[in-house]
Design an enzyme around this catalytic site. Structure first.
Site, PDB file in Angstrom:
ATOM      1  N   THR A 419       0.794  -1.225   0.000  1.00 37.16           N
ATOM      2  CA  THR A 419       0.000   0.000   0.000  1.00 37.16           C
ATOM      3  C   THR A 419       0.834   1.287   0.000  1.00 37.16           C
ATOM      4  O   THR A 419       2.053   1.247   0.096  1.00 37.16           O
ATOM      5  CB  THR A 419      -1.010  -0.065   1.175  1.00 37.16           C
ATOM      6  OG1 THR A 419      -1.667  -1.324   1.189  1.00 37.16           O
ATOM      7  CG2 THR A 419      -2.029   1.030   1.159  1.00 37.16           C
ATOM      8  N   THR A 437      -4.046   1.264  -2.694  1.00 38.13           N
ATOM      9  CA  THR A 437      -3.413  -0.057  -2.596  1.00 38.13           C
ATOM     10  C   THR A 437      -3.747  -0.969  -3.767  1.00 38.13           C
ATOM     11  O   THR A 437      -4.781  -0.796  -4.432  1.00 38.13           O
ATOM     12  CB  THR A 437      -3.891  -0.741  -1.288  1.00 38.13           C
ATOM     13  OG1 THR A 437      -3.151  -1.934  -1.075  1.00 38.13           O
ATOM     14  CG2 THR A 437      -5.370  -1.080  -1.333  1.00 38.13           C
ATOM     15  N   GLU A 439      -3.064  -4.121  -2.577  1.00 35.20           N
ATOM     16  CA  GLU A 439      -2.966  -5.122  -1.506  1.00 35.20           C
ATOM     17  C   GLU A 439      -1.529  -5.627  -1.374  1.00 35.20           C
ATOM     18  O   GLU A 439      -0.666  -4.874  -1.019  1.00 35.20           O
ATOM     19  CB  GLU A 439      -3.965  -6.270  -1.719  1.00 35.20           C
ATOM     20  CG  GLU A 439      -4.554  -6.814  -0.425  1.00 35.20           C
ATOM     21  CD  GLU A 439      -3.547  -7.305   0.609  1.00 35.20           C
ATOM     22  OE1 GLU A 439      -3.364  -6.624   1.639  1.00 35.20           O
ATOM     23  OE2 GLU A 439      -2.961  -8.388   0.409  1.00 35.20           O
ATOM     24  N   GLU A 456      -6.968  -7.762  -3.804  1.00 40.04           N
ATOM     25  CA  GLU A 456      -7.669  -7.260  -2.610  1.00 40.04           C
ATOM     26  C   GLU A 456      -8.613  -8.284  -1.987  1.00 40.04           C
ATOM     27  O   GLU A 456      -8.911  -8.228  -0.790  1.00 40.04           O
ATOM     28  CB  GLU A 456      -8.448  -5.996  -2.966  1.00 40.04           C
ATOM     29  CG  GLU A 456      -8.463  -4.960  -1.870  1.00 40.04           C
ATOM     30  CD  GLU A 456      -7.079  -4.366  -1.650  1.00 40.04           C
ATOM     31  OE1 GLU A 456      -6.600  -4.417  -0.512  1.00 40.04           O
ATOM     32  OE2 GLU A 456      -6.469  -3.881  -2.623  1.00 40.04           O
ATOM     33  N   ASP A 459      -8.188  -9.939   1.365  1.00 46.49           N
ATOM     34  CA  ASP A 459      -8.484  -9.265   2.642  1.00 46.49           C
ATOM     35  C   ASP A 459      -9.780  -9.798   3.269  1.00 46.49           C
ATOM     36  O   ASP A 459     -10.106  -9.471   4.411  1.00 46.49           O
ATOM     37  CB  ASP A 459      -8.598  -7.748   2.457  1.00 46.49           C
ATOM     38  CG  ASP A 459      -7.232  -7.062   2.475  1.00 46.49           C
ATOM     39  OD1 ASP A 459      -6.220  -7.747   2.694  1.00 46.49           O
ATOM     40  OD2 ASP A 459      -7.185  -5.835   2.272  1.00 46.49           O
ATOM     41  N   SER A 484      -7.706  -2.252   6.522  1.00 51.12           N
ATOM     42  CA  SER A 484      -7.119  -1.569   7.681  1.00 51.12           C
ATOM     43  C   SER A 484      -6.677  -0.160   7.315  1.00 51.12           C
ATOM     44  O   SER A 484      -6.092   0.536   8.156  1.00 51.12           O
ATOM     45  CB  SER A 484      -5.895  -2.335   8.171  1.00 51.12           C
ATOM     46  OG  SER A 484      -6.252  -3.629   8.555  1.00 51.12           O
ATOM     47  N   GLY A 505      -0.475  -3.020   5.889  1.00 52.25           N
ATOM     48  CA  GLY A 505      -1.398  -4.095   6.272  1.00 52.25           C
ATOM     49  C   GLY A 505      -2.132  -3.708   7.546  1.00 52.25           C
ATOM     50  O   GLY A 505      -2.420  -2.534   7.784  1.00 52.25           O
TER      51      GLY A 505
END
Ligand code: GLY
Length: 597
Positions: A419, A437, A439, A456, A459, A484, A505
């Protein structure tokens, strides 16, 4: 209570310089004297900003400022601001260049959250450009035929993990609402750099070398990052004609050029034909994608309001819970060298992460007790749990007030650091905080039309249920995975006082909370606050930043009952404080700068 000596306090504070020296070879080789410049062609101002960061000094400005993860991207944003552009204009220019020069972290193939302070109205709003799960996604997306979770990288690499990108539409929506300059012109710097070539940065080169096996699995990805089978090296001139072409199309026709037509078809084809791990994204998913405006989540802290992104991000709620609990304790009196201060911060974080794992997910799909989680009575009760002397032996989610019946099992999703973060204040006093991002570093590793596609969807929790009870952050078609990311604007008396955010993260939450505490409680300027050695506790183990004075806190934290783990903690905080002028800070752990005028 354990207190450390003032000598350790000095060590913690002076670690800014030590840390800068340790990372100088990867962040700014020119600072070492003999090495070639990492960013040839930079302006004198940008070089001075790099030097200031490495010396631990914030950059000062009067009217506008931009801080982000790569000097070339920051210069593009600065040019937009100097030409009278708004923070939204500058963001478009910064993001377009980041997608080229820091492609491993963010770009057109990813998603982002944006927090906006509007100077004309004094209001804060947030835009959700998070990726969505394809409509064809099933709860078993990340499970084996036996219903067991896939290995993390088995899920990440390839087509399965790719969600519908949100960043192109977020750029357009922010520009439509708040932009002042011509949309197409905002891509000029990125197009020039892509066509003429840019100098590969040391960080990009290191990361390509470290990920060569995965990048090498896909011919288009390998051809760009590993030409002739060899990882690109720092200082190589890299041309990305396909990215320039994509940007030309978006500049001319807006994000429709991305979400429909040949670019969309190529994205879908890459995902669905990924060898070994095809995904289920369709052109319908791209055609249906929408950015969503959401109410900001704001939590009071030390006479400020800390405002950020609500669900599907867990960022503002978790940062808000941590700070909300700590508001009941005097961290200023304890100071940054006090193990007692870190006991309070660490256990407040553990309690907040317990709630995060139980309750936080995409609120368009599952009811989330947003107000209850940061209600003053609830935070009082959670803060009271911190009143002891030692580390809490165990933590559990609380029972926030809510008007829905809730029965969720705890989440199991894994988020690895990645990110990028952009902070901007413009000449009219508007402020923008955007975390962006794809990821994982290099996302899914699928490279289409000059940009990488996100991973992504990993996540989400790979399991949908635990003990027969559903997990809030389980995969569902059209849902946005819990994040997050914590783009934050801190207000004082309704005016912006601090614009901040970070990659990393789920440690993003700790990095952002710590920097806010360092600035507001311990009086550090923004550069000191972002450079300060990290201590992060999410699930019980205390992570201490390797090679810094944070390691000195290991014995007293162990004496309090924590297991400690000394490791790299690679934040990428970019912050701007507003008061008597603007001060900017950029994380010495990465390559970015703050630039203003
Ligand atoms: N993928 C990182 C985050 O959204 O938190």
């Amino acid at each position: 209570m354990i207190k450390l000596s003032s000598a350790l306090l000095f060590l913690v504070l002076s670690a800014t310089t030590a840390l800068a020296q340790e990372t100088a070879d990867t962040v700014a080789p020119e600072a070492a004297g003999s090495a070639p410049p990492a960013f040839p062609g930079l302006s004198d101002e940008a070089r001075a900003a790099l030097d200031a960061k490495m010396a631990g000094t914030p950059v000062a400005a009067e009217r506008w400022m931009v801080a982000a993860a790569n000097p070339l991207a920051v210069e593009a944003g600065a040019r937009a601001l100097a030409a009278g552009g708004s923070a939204a204009d500058a963001m478009v220019a910064v993001q377009a260049v980041l997608g080229l020069v820091e492609p491993q972290s963010s770009g057109l193939g990813g998603g982002a959250f944006l927090v906006w302070y509007d100077a004309a109205t004094g209001s804060v709003t947030t835009l959700d450009g998070r990726e969505t799960a394809p409509l064809a996604a099933t709860p078993r997306l990340f499970q084996t035929a036996e219903g067991e979770p896939l290995g993390f990288f088995d899920a990440v690499v390839g087509g399965l993990s790719v969600g519908t990108p949100g960043t192109p539409m977020l750029m357009e929506e922010a520009h439509r609402r708040w932009g002042r300059t011509n949309w197409g012109g905002l891509f000029a710097d990125a197009i020039d750099l892509a066509e003429d070539g840019f100098s590969v940065s040391p960080r990009l080169a290191d990361l390509v070398a470290g990920d060569a096996e995965r990048l090498g699995r896909f011919p288009e990805t390998a051809a760009y990052f590993l030409p002739g089978g060899v990882p690109v090296a720092a200082g190589d001139r890299l041309v990305n004609a396909a990215y320039a072409d994509t940007l030309h199309q978006i500049a001319a026709r807006g994000s429709a050029a991305f979400y429909t037509g040949p670019i969309a078809e190529d994205i879908v084809a890459a995902v669905r034909s990924a060898p070994g791990n095809p995904g289920v994204l369709s052109t319908l998913d791209l055609g249906l994608y929408r950015v969503v405006e959401r109410e900001a989540v704001c939590v009071p802290y030390r006479a400020h309001d800390v405002c950020g992104m609500g669900p599907p991000s867990s960022g503002a709620l978790t940062v808000g819970q941590i700070l909300g609990m700590l508001d009941r304790y005097d961290l200023a009196a304890l100071g940054p060298a006090s193990a007692e201060a870190w006991r309070l911060i660490g256990d407040a974080s553990r309690l907040a992460f317990a709630d995060r794992g139980r309750y936080m997910a995409d609120s368009d799909f599952v009811p989330v007790p947003v107000e209850g989680l940061v209600a003053p009575d609830y935070l009082d009760a959670r803060a009271a749990l911190l009143a002891g002397d030692d580390a809490l032996p165990e933590v559990a989610p609380g029972a926030p007030e809510f008007d829905h019946a809730l029965l969720w099992a705890d989440d199991e999703s894994l988020e690895l650091p990645s990110t990028s973060h952009i902070s901007i204040v413009d000449g009219d006093g508007n402020a923008l905080s955007m975390t962006t991002t794809i990821e994982n570093g290099f996302g899914s590793r699928l490279f289409v039309r000059g940009f990488l596609l996100n991973n992504e969807l990993t996540d989400f929790s790979f399991r949908t249920h635990s003990g027969g009870v559903p997990i809030a952050n389980r995969v569902e078609p059209g849902k946005r995975p819990r994040s997050s990311m914590s783009p934050t604007i801190v207000l004082r008396d309704g005016d912006p006082a601090l614009v901040i955010g970070s990659p990393g993260g789920s440690r993003i939450i700790g990095y952002v909370a710590q920097a806010i505490i360092a600035h507001l409680d311990w009086g550090m300027d923004v550069q000191a606050a972002v450079s300060m050695p990290h201590l992060v506790n999410r699930f019980g183990t205390y992570d201490l930043e390797a090679g810094t004075a944070a390691e000195e806190l290991a014995p007293p934290l162990e004496a309090l009952g924590y297991e400690v783990n000394v490791r790299d903690l690679t934040s990428g905080l970019h912050a701007i404080s507003l008061g008597d002028g603007l001060l900017g800070g950029a994380d010495p752990r990465r390559e970015g700068i703050a630039l203003g005028r």
